[in-house]
Every structure is written in structure tokens, then in C-alpha cells.
Scaffold this motif. Structure first.
Motif, mmCIF file in Angstrom:
data_model
loop_
_atom_site.group_PDB
_atom_site.id
_atom_site.type_symbol
_atom_site.label_atom_id
_atom_site.label_comp_id
_atom_site.label_asym_id
_atom_site.label_seq_id
_atom_site.Cartn_x
_atom_site.Cartn_y
_atom_site.Cartn_z
ATOM 1 N N ARG A 108 -4.828 10.289 15.850
ATOM 2 C CA ARG A 108 -4.705 9.349 14.744
ATOM 3 C C ARG A 108 -4.502 7.933 15.277
ATOM 4 N N ALA B 212 0.841 -1.201 0.000
ATOM 5 C CA ALA B 212 0.000 0.000 0.000
ATOM 6 C C ALA B 212 0.874 1.249 0.000
ATOM 7 N N VAL C 55 -7.812 6.512 16.310
ATOM 8 C CA VAL C 55 -8.676 6.185 15.170
ATOM 9 C C VAL C 55 -8.189 4.899 14.508
ATOM 10 N N LEU C 56 -6.868 4.760 14.393
ATOM 11 C CA LEU C 56 -6.328 3.536 13.797
ATOM 12 C C LEU C 56 -6.663 2.319 14.661
ATOM 13 N N GLU D 62 -9.292 9.463 7.630
ATOM 14 C CA GLU D 62 -8.043 9.598 8.395
ATOM 15 C C GLU D 62 -7.254 8.284 8.396
ATOM 16 N N VAL D 63 -7.975 7.165 8.499
ATOM 17 C CA VAL D 63 -7.274 5.877 8.492
ATOM 18 C C VAL D 63 -6.500 5.702 7.188
ATOM 19 N N GLY D 64 -7.083 6.206 6.097
ATOM 20 C CA GLY D 64 -6.425 6.037 4.800
ATOM 21 C C GLY D 64 -5.269 6.984 4.552
ATOM 22 N N ARG D 65 -5.134 8.014 5.371
ATOM 23 C CA ARG D 65 -4.163 9.080 5.076
ATOM 24 C C ARG D 65 -2.728 8.579 5.091
ATOM 25 N N GLN D 66 -1.993 8.921 4.047
ATOM 26 C CA GLN D 66 -0.564 8.624 3.965
ATOM 27 C C GLN D 66 0.099 9.847 3.359
ATOM 28 N N ALA E 161 -4.276 -2.652 7.163
ATOM 29 C CA ALA E 161 -2.979 -2.915 6.535
ATOM 30 C C ALA E 161 -3.017 -2.547 5.053
ATOM 31 N N ALA E 162 -4.149 -2.847 4.406
ATOM 32 C CA ALA E 162 -4.257 -2.545 2.973
ATOM 33 C C ALA E 162 -4.253 -1.035 2.738
ATOM 34 N N LEU E 163 -4.477 -0.261 3.798
ATOM 35 C CA LEU E 163 -4.411 1.199 3.668
ATOM 36 C C LEU E 163 -3.029 1.715 4.073
ATOM 37 N N GLY E 164 -2.083 0.810 4.261
ATOM 38 C CA GLY E 164 -0.701 1.235 4.460
ATOM 39 C C GLY E 164 -0.250 1.362 5.898
ATOM 40 N N TYR F 71 -6.017 -0.064 -2.763
ATOM 41 C CA TYR F 71 -6.955 -1.166 -2.970
ATOM 42 C C TYR F 71 -8.329 -0.762 -2.459
ATOM 43 N N ARG G 150 -11.447 6.933 0.779
ATOM 44 C CA ARG G 150 -10.519 6.498 1.825
ATOM 45 C C ARG G 150 -9.207 6.010 1.208
ATOM 46 N N THR G 151 -9.321 5.232 0.133
ATOM 47 C CA THR G 151 -8.102 4.748 -0.515
ATOM 48 C C THR G 151 -7.330 5.892 -1.160
ATOM 49 N N PRO H 67 -11.822 -2.565 -1.850
ATOM 50 C CA PRO H 67 -12.398 -3.904 -1.889
ATOM 51 C C PRO H 67 -13.843 -3.902 -2.381
#
Lengths: 234, 627, 257
Positions: free
Chosen positions: B166, A75, B169-170, A99-103, B182-185, A81, A147-148, A83
Motif C-alpha cells: 500500500r 476526506a 502504491v500511495l 487501493e489509494v482510495g481505501r479507508q 490528500a483528497a482521498l484521505g 470528492y 475510487r472515492t 473531481p
């Protein structure tokens, strides 16, 4: 090539599902992965991002071999991804899901912020504090894509984005996907709905029973009724 | 009336520490799916380290800083345990996770004795909170009021952590769907370590905060863990809010239970827990568990009964065992009798674990009930020896029937926690109900009649009963009922589809196992001439689990070998060291991580290779272990 | 004429306002193979689970040989002679192949509560007959945990036959199987069904399997039956084509491409 998959094999427990799959996605290209239910489309995606216990073959993304890497590193390399079953965090609000998706931003890939995503999916903007579990199917589909995108991927694997959605929402979805493409994203989209796939993609790959049966441009597919009949119709 | 208010406040104050520990356990379980048995140990370490720091650092800052520093230090230790141990067993069966963390508990117990000595330690009073406050004419320690305020504060703090950071939330996202996170990094490894450290921090803080209230002792770990299990079973695993409510409920029940039923106050907690479980099987705020994880022994070679030659071998072993009194003195005979009793006890537990796929963490309850039943039958009812044994079996079986009825409603970790809680309740009743059980002093003078009192005769009686018991358990495993039991373990879905009901089958097995454990306990009472609450204690339950594991959890009756080796080892080795728990704890951890198949299981795994190597040799059949 | 083997009338089920199955009616005769197909989320599984007793319908009734089974739990439905196989095989992994079948047979004889006697020796001949039927006689002694997936599916079929069912429900019988084994398994099921006059209702993704073996096909979309008939009729049905190919299903235009 943005993504070059060669010789991909995958297993679900004891069952061998994918056989020597080859496929590629070019820079900025949208490729449709077509096939009936159970043909192996979702398995292909899960196996690409490392969510199946067993796989073999090569997955080269932007020149980097990812086949032996764990899910989170794939990722972070830029493979986003989405789903099929959406997998929204139902107890988290829309904002928290994002927020969970943030990178961090990635060179060469479009940068997304919540505000930009709310512009892309106006429905979401109106429900920032709503828990994911209290959204309709269409809204959840928007959210899982958004999110992704928060991970600023270079390529998005989009599994059956139109499934179970009302025609109007499917239209919105097509618009959003075309907008993503305009931003410079590459996409691999699995679909059962040929019409939808035609609207959004440059090329098509058809798989059946875990093997690639056809690979070509959308125009080539259109000109080939036998292929459609054999692998997509009843 | 005023008195009731004070009692209520005492309950509230007690709830705070309980809540801290329980919420830590819940948070860890939510993300890692591990029920951390060592949570009580971290609670205790928090108290010990806080004692040391607050003795060294003076002043108010030294005191409060010491409490926080202690909790942080223990959190660091917890992170280390997670990295070194837990990361290796995240995919292991639940039983192994519970056992490994219990092994850590044992090690911490001895280490704390080694470092802080065996005496209870009384720490400093909290600066600024040394006095009592007058409420409705009654005096209430001001420190209690601080604790009462602390509970909601921590609850609020956790809410902020989980909703406004954060990390939080995680954690919430991972609680629901780890793979998607995990798929979100997100790197799960460090998320898990972080969550574990947070949970341990809360436990250690709970322990440190007890310093001004209570002496620090090395029994506080098991005391708290049982209460915490009750709290999370009532509140629902994974729910912090549920943990708070349930902690209040349990603390108040304890506070008022003393008024209602002074001798057996824990029974009240038990009744409430039973009601909650019947109405809401996953606790007040819990959610149903996901699909069950791989049970132990999912992919093993099918069991088969002993062949003719193997039966002869067993008969020869039995005969050899029967000849022991001709060569051995009375000490060896009494050790031998004890080993036989534990072999039967372990074999009864193995019926549940290996054939049933359910691990009871409180099997000693039925052993102990058997012992008390026999003792009471012999003393109070003046029954003859055989009738007293029967009385023991009856009491143990009845206990298993009642407790089992609740336990089989749950599965997995809930089952394990509930069996443990029930055993601890039985222990408390034995401990508190002095008029009947003699409490801590136990019941003494339970001797067999003259004809059976010589070590040799009693050994023979035990040998006959234990051998018959183990044979009967084996017969049950291979009977149609045994197949139904295994069918339910292998695939509840398929079993249901061909008309086998999970609960009924498992309950029956629970009662049978309880009955055989009770027979072992009854014999034990007459061997020792006495019964004590320890006979239903957690350490004995864990001994049983270790024997099964050591023998081989994937075998039919490897536990017999496990019991033999384990008791012999404890007699020979443990008597050489003052730190038997440290050795035992390390032993359990190593067993789980490196040697999960046990002795008989490993021999069996070796066997096909051996047989191939010596395919033509007739001797190979004789080498085959007794499975 | 006697009552049909299975008759379903106006079956409906909603989940939180979403109508998963709406007004589904059909019948099935002995010896007949009826396929239930449709896109993901069409309501196949819900439909199936209602027939099996795992899910209680909101409305409608289910009768097996004229006997009402609506609302009975799976164990009762099984006792009435309904066998079932699962999408992901559910077998007893710690037992040998024969023992798996023996457990089913013991269950039918109501003998599973017995605590005496060696179960591995009872009903062995009967078990072997069933194994022979599915072509697994030679594997009887093997641990079922080490079987290949296709063989597990056969074993499951044998277990489902232990109560001499008149109706067999097969939920995606070939899911997860190697393609070559799929047609093979369904051919076997079809032979058994015809020989023993068992009615089979199955859901399936693999169109080759469906069109080769089904006597009749029902197509479900968004909870409703949109087509029903012989394979040839269904194949020609424009509504079915629309669902599967998406032609005209969306914007009503063919403009894009």
C-alpha cells in the motif's frame, strides 16, 4: 443535516470567486448544484475539500466544523470528492487506483469493497489490471467514482459526472448514482445538464457568478421557466 | 579482450552503489519535488556508521547486520532532517531547497571529521567475499560479483515495494497527483517523511556497501552527488528504471573511459550526457516538468536605477574605497582585493539569479576557467598582463557559451543540476589533465608585471575593474535586454506571445555572467600568483550562491554587500574555528529558513515603514540603500 | 473586395483519436467581435491555440489578411499583428505597470537585444497612451504585482495592443474576474476594437458578456460548429438550446422528473 455550508467565500489567487454561499444536503438526499460553465460549481467543491489556498465561512459535516481542517482530514471525516477532471492515477492499474482510495469503514456510511464496486460498475471488473491512462473517458469516470467510494464516505461531492460522456454512458451513470443513493449515500452533484440533474436529484441549487440564485425542489425548478432561462440557458 | 570483460565487470559493480543513491534521489524528488543535495552526505554517513558498527560487531552477522543497521540509522537521521527542516521549505523556491540541503551537506562534512577524524578509514573486508574469482584468466574480486547481483535485486525489490504494498502504491499515486491523494484521505506529511527516509536508506546502504571496496573519506559525499546528478539527468528524474540504466551507462563509461582517454576520462561522460540532453531533454525515462514553480522574487517592488543623490553616494563610497591603500597595510589590502574580486563574481551570478531567475550551481566553472585562461596566457603564451586577463575572459566566456547552450534547454532543478555537473567536469579536466593544468599542483608563478605588482596598485586595478564590472551589470539589468531577461523570468508565456524567445535571452545572460565571472577569476589568479582546481570547485560555486542570498536575491546588486559581509566574516570568524563548514552550513540553513530576503532585501522591506515613520525628514532619502 | 481579416478553412485537430476540432470554417472582419462559445471540452481552446500558433492543425488552413499563417509559431504570428490575452493573466509581475507595456513596445521595435540605455525611459509616452486607452494611466508607476485582478486584465489588454494588432485573440477574457468588472472589461475591449478597427475573436463563459458585446456568435459542440449568427439567432436556435439545457439531448424522452 448531513452537510451545512454557510457563508462560504473562496478565492483563486487574487480573484474572489465564491460569495457568501449557503447550501445544505440532508441525510440520504441528492442535491444538484446547477449553473453554467464558470459559475463557480467546481470552485465550490474544491473549496469544500480544502484544495484552494484561501476560503472562509463554515462547513459543518455531521455536526463537525471542517472549515479549518486540512484536506486529508476532511476526506477522513467522510466527505468524498470526485473531481471534474477525474484525476485518475494514469500509471496505476484500476485495482491500485481503488487501493489509494481505501479507508476504514465509517459508522453510518455504506461500506464498499472492490467486489461491490465491480458489481456497480461492471465495465471496471473486466479491466482490473489495466492502467488508468489506457481507459476511455467513460471508464475513467466510473473509476474515479469507485475510487472515492473506497473511502466509505457518508457524502459524495460529484463534479459534473456526465460531462463529455456518450448518451449511453450517461444513462449508466444515472443508474449508478441512483444505486448509490439507495445504499444510503448523500450526494451533492454539480451539473450543467438539467435533464440529467432532474433524473437523479431531489433538490436543486443554482449558482451563477459565485452566488446562489435559486434553491428549491426539482418540481419547483420545473415550474419556474424564468429561472431556467436566466441562469441555465444561453 | 579478457581485460575488457574484467573492465566491464568493474563498471557493473560500480553501478550498483551509484544506482542505490540515484534511485533514492529520484524517489524523493518524485514525491516531494525536492532535489536533495544532502543525498551525498547521507551516502557518506552510511559508510562511516557502517565502519564503526562493523568494527565493533564481529563475525559475518555483525558485518552484514552492521551495514543494514547503519543504513537504518541514517534513514532515521534523514527522517529527522525532513521533519525539522524540509517541512518548512516545501513551498519555497527550488534554489532555497537546494541550498538548505547543501547546508546540511556541509554540516555533515565537519561532523564526520569531528566524530571519525580527518584520516581515511579502511574498513573490514566482507566475510565470505575476501577472495578473487578467476574469470577468463583474470581475477575479479568476488565482492564485485556480489555487488553486480545486488543492483538488479534492489531494482526488483523496489519494484515489489512500489507495486505490491500500500505504501508503494500511495507513493506512486502521490508522485503523479499529491492533492488528489490528500483528497482521498491520505496524510501527506507522513507519506513525505516515509519517502524521504526510504530514499535516504538507499543512499546510506549504497555508502555502507562501499566499505569493503574503498576507504571511507569525507570527500566521498561530493564525489558521489555529482555522479548521481549526471545519472538522474541522463536517466530522468523520478524514474527508478532510468536511474538503473543510467547508472550502468555512467559506470561503464567511467570504466572504459580510462582506457580511451586516460587523462580526461570524464569528458566521455560529459559527451554522452550532452547527446542525451539534446535528444531527450528530460532524460531517457523522464517526463517533462510540470508548470514552473514560483520563481524567486515574483512579487517584488519594481527595481529602479540609482537616483542622482544615490549615484553621488556610490561615487563617495568608491572614492573612500580608493583611499584604502593610504591607511591599510598589505595584508588588509590583499583581503580587500579578494573581497572586490568576489563582489564582481557574486554580482555576475546575481545577474543570472535575480534578473534571470535561474540559479547556477556551477558558476565557479567560469571563474576558474578565467583563472586558468589568464594563467595559461601568462605562462604558456607569455602574454602581457592585460592580454592575459583578456585571455582569461575569453576562455571563461567560451566555456559559458558551450555549457550554457545545453543548460538553457532545461529549467528549474534540471538547470541547477546540469550547471553543477558541468562545473564538476571542468574541475575534473583541470585535475586530470596534468600536462596542461598541472593537475593537483596547479599553475604557479602567475604574477602581475612590476608596475602592477605592489599591493596598492593591484588593489586599485581590481577596484577599477570590479566597480566597472558591477556598474556594467547594473546597466545591463536596466537596459532593454535586462527587461527581456526579467520578462522571460516573470512569464515565459507572455514573453513568447510578444516575440521574446526564452532560450536565446537566457543563453546571452549566461554568457555575459560567465564573462564577468571569468574576469574575476583572472584577477584572482594574479592576486594569488597561482591557480588550482579548487578555483572551479563546488564550494566556490556555493560561496557565490550564499553571497547573493546573503545580500538579497530580490535585489539588483545586493550580492556586492553579501560578498563584503561574507568574506569579511569568513576571514574574521572562520579563522577562529576548526569547524568552519559546520558554521557555514548552519548559517546557510538559518539564512534560508529565517532570513530569505538577505541584508539589502530586508533593508528595502523595512524602508517603506521607515519612510512612513519619517515622512517629513529629508534624511530619509539618504538612508535608502543602494537599489 | 479585399481578403477578410481572418479566414479559417476546414480546420481539424485530433488528440489520440479524439477529434477535438472538426472541419471548422469561419471568417472575421476588422472591427468585428466574434464570440466562440460552447460547453466544456467543445474544442474552444484547441481552436484558439491553433490560431495563435501554439498548436499545429492536422488539416485546414488559417489566413490573416490573405496571408497563410498555418503552422507558424506564436512569435511569428505575433509579428504579423496578432495580439493575445490569456485565460489566466500573464504579466510581468516584477515590473511596474508602465514597464510591462514598455517591454511590449520594445519588442515591437525589435529593440530588446540592446544592452545600453535605460529601458524604463524609452517609449514612455507611447506606453502611457496605451495605458490611458485602457484607463490605467494613473496606475503607471504602480508595481503590477499588487494590482487587483480586474486591473491586471486591463494591463494585459494594453500589452496585447503594443504591436498594433489587427486581430486580437482573447481566451476567456473575463475568467476569474469579479462579476461587475466583466462587462466593464469587455465594453472597453469592444470600444477599442471599433475605434481601431481591430477584429476580436473571444471565448467566454459569461453569457451576459457574450450577448451584450458580440456581433456574431459561433457555438461549438464536440469539435463542430453547430450554430453561427447574430446573438438573437443563436439564442433561438433549438440545437443550441439542446446543448445548453440538455433538452432532448439525452434519452430522447422527457418522462423523468
Amino acid at each position: 443535516m448531513k452537510l451545512q455550508v454557510s457563508n462560504l467565500n473562496a478565492w483563486y489567487g487574487p480573484a474572489h470567486i465564491l460569495f457568501d454561499l449557503d447550501l445544505s444536503v440532508g441525510e440520504g438526499e441528492v442535491v444538484a448544484l446547477l449553473g453554467r460553465n464558470g459559475a463557480g460549481k467546481s470552485t465550490t467543491f474544491k473549496s469544500l475539500v480544502g484544495l484552494l489556498e484561501r476560503r472562509s465561512g463554515s462547513i459543518v459535516y455531521e455536526g463537525r466544523e471542517l472549515a479549518s481542517r486540512p484536506t486529508h482530514e476532511i476526506a477522513r471525516a467522510g466527505l468524498g470528492y470526485v473531481p471534474e477532471d477525474r484525476r485518475i492515477f494514469t500509471e496505476l492499474t484500476v485495482e491500485e487506483n481503488l487501493e489509494v482510495g481505501r479507508q476504514p469503514a465509517r459508522p453510518g456510511a455504506p461500506v464498499w469493497t472492490p467486489e461491490k464496486l465491480y458489481a456497480l460498475f461492471p465495465n471496471l471488473a473486466a479491466m482490473r489490471n489495466r492502467p488508468g491512462g489506457r481507459m476511455s473517458g467513460g471508464e475513467q469516470q466510473m473509476l474515479t467514482i469507485a475510487r472515492t467510494l473506497m473511502g466509505n464516505p457518508g457524502l459524495v461531492l460529484l463534479d459534473e459526472p456526465s460531462e463529455g460522456l456518450a448518451p449511453k454512458i450517461v444513462e449508466d451513470m444515472a443508474t449508478a448514482i441512483l444505486a448509490m443513493k439507495r445504499e444510503g449515500l448523500s450526494l451533492l452533484i454539480s451539473e450543467q445538464n438539467l435533464h440529467f440533474a432532474r433524473l437523479i436529484s431531489d433538490r436543486a441549487v443554482i449558482i451563477e457568478r459565485g452566488r446562489v440564485r435559486f434553491s428549491g425542489t426539482i418540481a419547483e425548478l420545473q415550474a419556474n421557466p424564468e429561472v431556467k432561462e436566466a441562469y441555465l440557458a444561453v | 579482450m579478457d581485460f575488457l570483460v574484467v573492465q566491464f565487470l568493474t563498471g557493473l559493480a560500480g553501478a550498483s552503489s551509484l544506482f542505490l543513491v540515484a534511485s533514492g534521489l529520484s524517489i524523493i524528488f518524485g514525491v516531494t519535488r525536492i532535489v536533495n543535495f544532502a543525498h551525498g552526505a547521507f551516502y557518506m554517513l552510511g559508510a562511516y556508521i557502517a565502519y564503526t558498527l562493523t568494527e565493533r560487531w564481529s563475525g559475518a552477522l555483525g558485518f552484514w547486520g552492521g551495514l543494514i543497521a547503519a543504513a537504518l540509522a541514517v534513514a532515521a537521521i534523514g527522517a529527522l532532517v525532513e521533519i525539522v527542516l524540509l517541512r518548512r521549505i516545501y513551498r519555497a523556491p527550488e534554489l532555497f531547497q537546494l541550498l538548505a540541503t547543501f547546508g546540511v551537506t556541509l554540516m555533515v562534512q565537519d561532523l564526520s571529521v569531528l566524530i571519525w577524524g580527518p584520516e581515511d578509514l579502511v574498513g573490514r573486508r566482507a566475510p565470505g567475499f575476501r577472495h578473487s574469482v578467476d574469470i577468463l584468466g583474470q581475477s575479479v574480486p568476488s565482492y564485485d560479483l556480489l555487488l553486480i547481483a545486488l543492483g538488479p535485486l534492489v531494482l526488483g525489490g523496489l519494484w515489489l515495494l512500489f507495486h505490491k504494498t500500500r505504501f508503494g502504491v500511495l507513493v506512486r499515486a502521490a508522485t503523479q497527483d499529491r492533492d488528489m491523494v490528500a483528497a482521498l484521505g491520505v496524510n501527506q506529511r507522513w507519506l513525505f517523511t516515509g519517502v524521504f527516509a526510504l530514499g535516504v536508506f538507499l543512499a546510506a546502504l549504497g555508502g555502507a556497501l562501499q566499505l569493503p571496496r574503498d576507504a571511507v573519506s569525507h570527500t566521498m559525499d561530493l564525489r558521489i552527488i555529482v555522479e548521481v546528478f549526471v545519472v538522474v539527468v541522463i536517466g530522468g528524474l523520478g524514474s527508478v528504471g532510468g536511474a538503473y540504466l543510467a547508472a550502468l551507462l555512467v559506470s561503464e563509461l567511467n570504466a572504459f573511459g580510462i582506457l580511451v582517454m586516460p587523462t580526461i576520462s570524464l569528458v566521455l561522460v560529459f559527451l554522452v550526457m550532452a547527446v542525451v540532453l539534446v535528444v531527450r531533454p528530460h532524460g531517457l525515462f523522464g517526463k517533462p516538468e510540470g508548470p514552473p514553480r514560483a520563481a524567486i522574487g515574483g512579487l517584488i517592488r519594481p527595481w529602479r536605477p540609482l537616483s542622482g543623490a544615490e549615484r553621488l553616494g556610490m561615487a563617495a563610497l568608491f572614492a573612500a574605497a580608493a583611499l584604502l591603500p593610504l591607511v591599510a597595510g598589505s595584508y588588509v589590502l590583499s583581503v580587500g582585493t579578494e573581497i572586490l574580486i568576489f563582489a564582481l563574481f557574486a554580482a555576475s551570478l546575481q545577474l543570472l539569479m535575480s534578473a534571470g531567475g535561474i540559479a547556477s550551481f556551477g558558476h565557479a566553472a567560469y571563474f576558474g576557467l578565467g583563472a586558468y585562461g589568464a594563467a595559461l596566457g601568462a605562462k604558456s603564451l607569455a602574454l602581457p598582463f592585460p592580454a592575459a586577463l583578456a585571455c582569461g575572459i575569453a576562455l571563461g566566456t567560451l566555456g559559458a557559451a558551450i555549457f550554457g547552450w545545453f543548460c538553457v534547454r532545461l529549467s528549474g532543478v534540471y538547470f541547477a543540476m546540469l550547471t553543477l555537473a558541468f562545473a564538476q567536469i571542468a574541475w575534473s579536466v583541470a585535475f586530470q589533465w596534468t600536462s596542461v593544468t598541472g593537475g593537483d599542483n596547479g599553475l604557479l608563478g602567475i604574477w602581475p608585471p612590476a608596475w602592477a605588482s605592489s599591493p596598492a596598485v593591484f588593489y586599485w586595478i581590481t577596484l577599477a575593474l570590479a566597480a566597472a564590472g558591477v556598474a556594467a551589470i547594473r546597466a545591463i539589468v536596466f537596459s532593454p535586454f535586462g527587461y527581456a531577461l526579467r520578462a522571460v523570468r516573470d512569464s515565459a508565456l507572455r514573453a513568447e506571445a510578444i516575440g521574446i524567445g526564452r532560450r536565446g535571452v537566457q543563453w546571452t545572460a549566461f554568457v555575459i555572467a560567465g564573462g564577468f565571472a571569468a574576469l574575476a577569476g583572472a584577477l584572482f589568479a594574479f592576486l594569488k600568483g597561482s591557480v588550482f582546481p579548487d578555483n572551479l570547485g563546488i564550494p566556490l560555486s556555493v560561496d557565490g550562491l550564499v553571497m547573493v542570498l546573503l545580500g538579497g536575491v530580490e535585489t539588483v546588486s545586493g550580492a556586492v554587500v553579501g560578498a563584503l559581509v561574507y568574506r569579511a566574516l569568513s576571514v574574521v570568524l572562520m579563522s577562529q574555528t576548526d569547524y568552519s563548514k559546520l558554521v557555514l552550513g548552519l548559517f546557510i540553513v538559518v539564512l534560508v529558513v529565517a532570513f530569505p530576503r538577505g541584508i539589502v532585501g530586508s533593508l528595502q522591506a523595512l524602508l517603506p515603514r521607515l519612510r512612513r515613520a519619517r515622512a517629513s525628514s529629508i534624511g530619509a532619502a539618504a538612508l535608502r540603500p543602494a537599489e | 473586395m479585399s481578403a477578410p481579416l481572418l479566414s479559417v478553412d476546414h480546420l481539424s485537430k485530433s488528440y489520440g483519436g479524439v477529434k477535438a476540432v472538426q472541419d471548422v470554417s469561419f471568417t472575421l472582419e476588422r472591427g468585428e467581435l466574434l464570440a466562440l462559445i460552447g460547453p466544456n471540452g467543445a474544442g474552444k481552446s484547441t481552436c484558439f491555440n491553433m490560431l495563435n500558433g501554439q498548436v499545429r492543425p492536422d488539416f485546414g488552413r488559417i489566413r490573416i489578411e490573405g496571408r497563410e499563417t498555418t503552422g507558424l509559431d506564436p512569435r511569428r504570428v505575433w509579428a504579423l499583428g496578432v495580439g493575445r490575452t490569456f485565460q489566466i493573466t500573464a504579466t510581468f509581475g516584477s515590473m511596474s505597470v508602465r514597464e510591462n507595456v514598455q517591454v511590449g513596445l520594445l519588442a515591437r521595435h525589435g529593440a530588446l537585444a540592446r544592452m545600453t540605455g535605460f529601458a524604463g525611459r524609452t517609449l514612455a509616452a507611447e506606453a502611457d497612451d496605451l495605458l490611458a486607452l485602457v484607463g490605467m494611466r494613473d496606475a503607471a508607476e504602480r508595481p503590477s504585482g499588487e494590482l487587483a485582478y480586474g486591473d491586471l486584465k486591463r494591463l494585459e489588454l494594453a500589452v496585447a495592443l503594443t504591436n498594433e494588432p489587427s486581430l486580437l485573440l482573447m481566451d476567456e477574457p473575463t475568467a476569474g474576474m469579479a462579476p461587475a468588472d466583466r462587462v466593464e472589461l469587455m465594453r472597453l475591449a469592444a470600444e477599442i476594437a471599433r475605434a481601431r478597427r481591430i477584429g476580436i475573436l473571444f471565448t467566454e463563459h459569461d453569457m451576459d458578456v457574450v450577448f451584450e458585446h458580440a456581433d456574431r456568435i459561433m457555438v461549438l459542440d464536440r469539435g463542430r460548429i453547430i450554430a453561427e449568427g447574430t446573438p438573437a439567432t443563436v439564442r433561438r436556435d433549438p440545437k443550441v438550446r439542446a446543448v445548453y439545457l440538455g433538452e432532448g439531448h439525452l434519452f430522447g424522452s422527457e418522462a423523468a422528473a
